[in-house]
Write a protein that holds these residues in place. Structure first.
Motif, PDB file in Angstrom:
ATOM      1  N   ILE A 188       0.815  -1.217   0.000  1.00 63.91           N
ATOM      2  CA  ILE A 188       0.000   0.000   0.000  1.00 63.91           C
ATOM      3  C   ILE A 188       0.850   1.269   0.000  1.00 63.91           C
ATOM      4  O   ILE A 188       1.738   1.428   0.844  1.00 63.91           O
ATOM      5  CB  ILE A 188      -0.865   0.031   1.290  1.00 63.91           C
ATOM      6  N   ASP A 189       0.568   2.158  -0.943  1.00 63.72           N
ATOM      7  CA  ASP A 189       1.065   3.529  -0.827  1.00 63.72           C
ATOM      8  C   ASP A 189      -0.178   4.408  -0.699  1.00 63.72           C
ATOM      9  O   ASP A 189      -0.926   4.611  -1.666  1.00 63.72           O
ATOM     10  CB  ASP A 189       1.895   3.937  -2.058  1.00 63.72           C
ATOM     11  N   PRO A 190      -0.454   4.918   0.514  1.00 58.59           N
ATOM     12  CA  PRO A 190      -1.727   5.619   0.732  1.00 58.59           C
ATOM     13  C   PRO A 190      -1.846   6.902  -0.083  1.00 58.59           C
ATOM     14  O   PRO A 190      -2.941   7.272  -0.505  1.00 58.59           O
ATOM     15  CB  PRO A 190      -1.731   5.909   2.237  1.00 58.59           C
ATOM     16  N   ILE A 191      -0.714   7.612  -0.248  1.00 62.22           N
ATOM     17  CA  ILE A 191      -0.676   8.742  -1.201  1.00 62.22           C
ATOM     18  C   ILE A 191       0.650   8.618  -1.945  1.00 62.22           C
ATOM     19  O   ILE A 191       1.714   8.791  -1.353  1.00 62.22           O
ATOM     20  CB  ILE A 191      -0.697  10.133  -0.517  1.00 62.22           C
ATOM     21  N   ASP A 192       0.600   8.293  -3.215  1.00 56.23           N
ATOM     22  CA  ASP A 192       1.825   8.330  -4.017  1.00 56.23           C
ATOM     23  C   ASP A 192       1.790   9.652  -4.771  1.00 56.23           C
ATOM     24  O   ASP A 192       0.900   9.884  -5.598  1.00 56.23           O
ATOM     25  CB  ASP A 192       1.902   7.139  -4.982  1.00 56.23           C
ATOM     26  N   GLY A 193       2.778  10.503  -4.441  1.00 54.20           N
ATOM     27  CA  GLY A 193       2.740  11.882  -4.944  1.00 54.20           C
ATOM     28  C   GLY A 193       2.351  12.828  -3.820  1.00 54.20           C
ATOM     29  O   GLY A 193       1.594  13.770  -4.021  1.00 54.20           O
ATOM     30  N   TRP A 201       6.097  -0.296  -2.498  1.00 58.99           N
ATOM     31  CA  TRP A 201       4.756   0.309  -2.464  1.00 58.99           C
ATOM     32  C   TRP A 201       4.539   1.290  -3.604  1.00 58.99           C
ATOM     33  O   TRP A 201       3.407   1.550  -3.980  1.00 58.99           O
ATOM     34  CB  TRP A 201       4.509   0.981  -1.101  1.00 58.99           C
ATOM     35  N   ASP A 202       5.634   1.870  -4.141  1.00 55.82           N
ATOM     36  CA  ASP A 202       5.481   2.793  -5.273  1.00 55.82           C
ATOM     37  C   ASP A 202       5.057   2.046  -6.544  1.00 55.82           C
ATOM     38  O   ASP A 202       4.283   2.558  -7.345  1.00 55.82           O
ATOM     39  CB  ASP A 202       6.812   3.505  -5.591  1.00 55.82           C
ATOM     40  N   VAL A 203       5.623   0.848  -6.737  1.00 52.41           N
ATOM     41  CA  VAL A 203       5.476   0.186  -8.045  1.00 52.41           C
ATOM     42  C   VAL A 203       4.518  -1.007  -8.067  1.00 52.41           C
ATOM     43  O   VAL A 203       4.118  -1.431  -9.157  1.00 52.41           O
ATOM     44  CB  VAL A 203       6.842  -0.319  -8.595  1.00 52.41           C
TER      45      VAL A 203
HETATM   46 CA    CA Z   1       5.351   6.661  -3.132  1.00 58.95          CA
END
Ligand code: CA
Ligand code: IPD
Ligand code: CA
Length: 269
Positions: free
Chosen positions: A86-91, A217-219
């Motif tokens: 999980i990335d809850p907010i990527d960016g 989590w990013d990819v």
């Molecule tokens: Ca990220």
């Protein structure tokens, strides 16, 4: 329903709910930075934490025995063999500045193999999904379409996206590599969210992506979406994509980008 479809349904519903919460509850003056991580520019807001808690709560309620790897610390071993990445907010920096390209990214894997991935961009009204073996889709208000990467785009005509880490020394070496890439491609985009970059590749909005230093989590979700859209996502010389280097592109473009990067000493720091 297959396990992959079941996991995708939960990933998509949960990412959408977290995305709505992130839009509705974003303080008008911007979220508070509650922590910095690898550098003063690597920020965590109260909203990153709130979104990760919401996601873990919802998934745990539906599947109590699953494990988690969450960027904001929500890591837990499970007993079912299924793990959620999980990335809850990527960016997060885009979210902080109220730029639209940030996303909630949720992937589910079993035995280390990604089965399902959902990436939700609430400010663009876009949801990207993929289930292993079942293709990749883009859902918007006006309908759903199948995703396909652009294939065999000659490098000199390829639009590339990339990103930079938060540590100053890493950025300096990424900038050096970029000076070797830029004269050989159509142009570069730095959108600010790795999973959005990967979804843009799957949708044919860019032709390739590479970045040094991205985390699982990013990819996790975006890589499955690219692969299911016909693209390749790998590291250098056949290594799996990962923190060293992640290269993603359609067949016929991937090879040329890989060769260019391999000659630029991309792991120099
Ligand atoms: Ca990220
Ligand atoms: C970052 C974004 C960015 C990439 C960085 C990531 P975060 O994630 O994906 O595009 O260049 O490497 O760390 O911090 O916004 O979740
Ligand atoms: Ca994040």
């Amino acid at each position: 329903m297959s396990l992959a479809e079941e996991l995708l349904e939960l990933a998509t519903a949960t990412a959408r709910e977290a995305g709505r919460m992130l839009v509705d509850k974003r303080p008008p003056a911007g979220p508070d930075v509650v922590q910095t991580k690898s550098s003063p520019t690597d920020v965590v807001t109260q909203m990153d934490r709130a979104a990760e808690s919401l996601i873990i709560d919802r998934i745990t309620a539906a599947r109590p025995d699953d494990g988690f790897l969450g960027e904001e610390g929500g890591t837990r071993a499970g007993a079912s063999g299924v793990r959620w990445v999980i990335d809850p907010i990527d960016g997060t920096v885009n979210y902080l500045y109220d730029l639209p390209d940030w996303a909630v990214s949720i992937a589910a894997e079993s035995g280390g193999v990604a089965l399902a991935g959902a990436v939700v961009l609430p400010r663009r009204g876009e949801t990207y999904t993929a289930a292993r073996g079942a293709g990749a889709l883009l859902h918007t208000e006006s309908g759903t379409r199948e995703l396909r990467v652009n294939a065999s785009v000659p490098l000199e005509r390829a639009l590339l996206s990339t990103g930079f880490g938060y540590a100053a020394a890493r950025r300096a070496s990424q900038a050096q590599v970029l000076t070797g890439v830029l004269p050989n491609v159509r142009d570069i985009r730095r959108g600010g969210s790795c999973c959005v970059d990967l979804c843009s590749l799957a949708a044919g909005r860019v032709d390739a992506y590479y970045e040094r230093g991205v985390q699982e989590w990013d990819v996790a979700a975006g890589a499955l979406i690219v692969q299911e859209a016909g693209g390749r996502v790998e590291g250098l010389h056949g290594a799996p994509a990962g923190p060293d280097l992640t290269i993603a592109a359609g067949p016929g473009t991937f090879e040329a980008l890989h060769a260019l990067l391999a000659g630029l000493d991309p792991l120099r720091d």
